[in-house]
Design a protein around this motif. Sequence first.
Motif, PDB file in Angstrom:
ATOM      1  N   THR A  24       0.734  -1.213  -0.070  1.00  0.00           N
ATOM      2  CA  THR A  24       0.047  -0.027  -0.005  1.00  0.00           C
ATOM      3  C   THR A  24       0.810   1.237   0.031  1.00  0.00           C
ATOM      4  O   THR A  24       0.964   1.865   1.064  1.00  0.00           O
ATOM      5  N   ARG A  27       0.272   5.255   1.795  1.00  0.00           N
ATOM      6  CA  ARG A  27      -0.742   5.203   2.572  1.00  0.00           C
ATOM      7  C   ARG A  27      -0.962   6.348   3.544  1.00  0.00           C
ATOM      8  O   ARG A  27      -2.048   6.634   3.814  1.00  0.00           O
ATOM      9  N   ARG A  30      -1.943   9.651   2.061  1.00  0.00           N
ATOM     10  CA  ARG A  30      -3.528   9.528   1.663  1.00  0.00           C
ATOM     11  C   ARG A  30      -4.291   9.754   3.040  1.00  0.00           C
ATOM     12  O   ARG A  30      -5.187  10.497   3.044  1.00  0.00           O
ATOM     13  N   GLN A  31      -3.794   9.136   4.111  1.00  0.00           N
ATOM     14  CA  GLN A  31      -4.699   9.376   5.436  1.00  0.00           C
ATOM     15  C   GLN A  31      -4.366  10.809   5.930  1.00  0.00           C
ATOM     16  O   GLN A  31      -5.363  11.426   6.242  1.00  0.00           O
ATOM     17  N   GLU A  82     -10.024   2.578   3.791  1.00  0.00           N
ATOM     18  CA  GLU A  82      -8.841   2.322   3.744  1.00  0.00           C
ATOM     19  C   GLU A  82      -8.298   1.305   5.138  1.00  0.00           C
ATOM     20  O   GLU A  82      -7.525   0.385   5.002  1.00  0.00           O
ATOM     21  N   ARG A  85      -9.336  -2.269   4.395  1.00  0.00           N
ATOM     22  CA  ARG A  85      -8.383  -2.864   3.541  1.00  0.00           C
ATOM     23  C   ARG A  85      -7.144  -3.445   3.894  1.00  0.00           C
ATOM     24  O   ARG A  85      -6.626  -4.156   3.935  1.00  0.00           O
ATOM     25  N   GLN A  86      -6.845  -2.482   5.016  1.00  0.00           N
ATOM     26  CA  GLN A  86      -5.429  -2.514   5.691  1.00  0.00           C
ATOM     27  C   GLN A  86      -5.426  -3.751   6.757  1.00  0.00           C
ATOM     28  O   GLN A  86      -4.713  -4.599   6.926  1.00  0.00           O
TER      29      GLN A  86
END
Length: 90
Positions: A24, A27, A30-31, A82, A85-86
Amino acid sequence: MVEPNPKTRLDPEQYARLKSEMATPYRGLRQFIYIGVGASGFIGAFVFFFRVLAGRELDNALPNLALQLGIVTLMVFLWRWEQRRQQIRK
């Protein structure tokens, strides 16, 4: 599955972290964007909510309030997606 190379001297924790980053990428970025845009939407919703509450420019404030609430909702949805998915990948 690829095993860690003993010559690299990575401990298993570092190897797992690097492996998850490869799965990923970006990540954290994005967060950060989710939090920043969500906070901006929340501030905008706060302002437009009080404009609606005061009865000022309702024809302009109501659509803007709906837009800001939509942005906050979208950011919460993306954040949770997210996270799910993690957790699936672990």
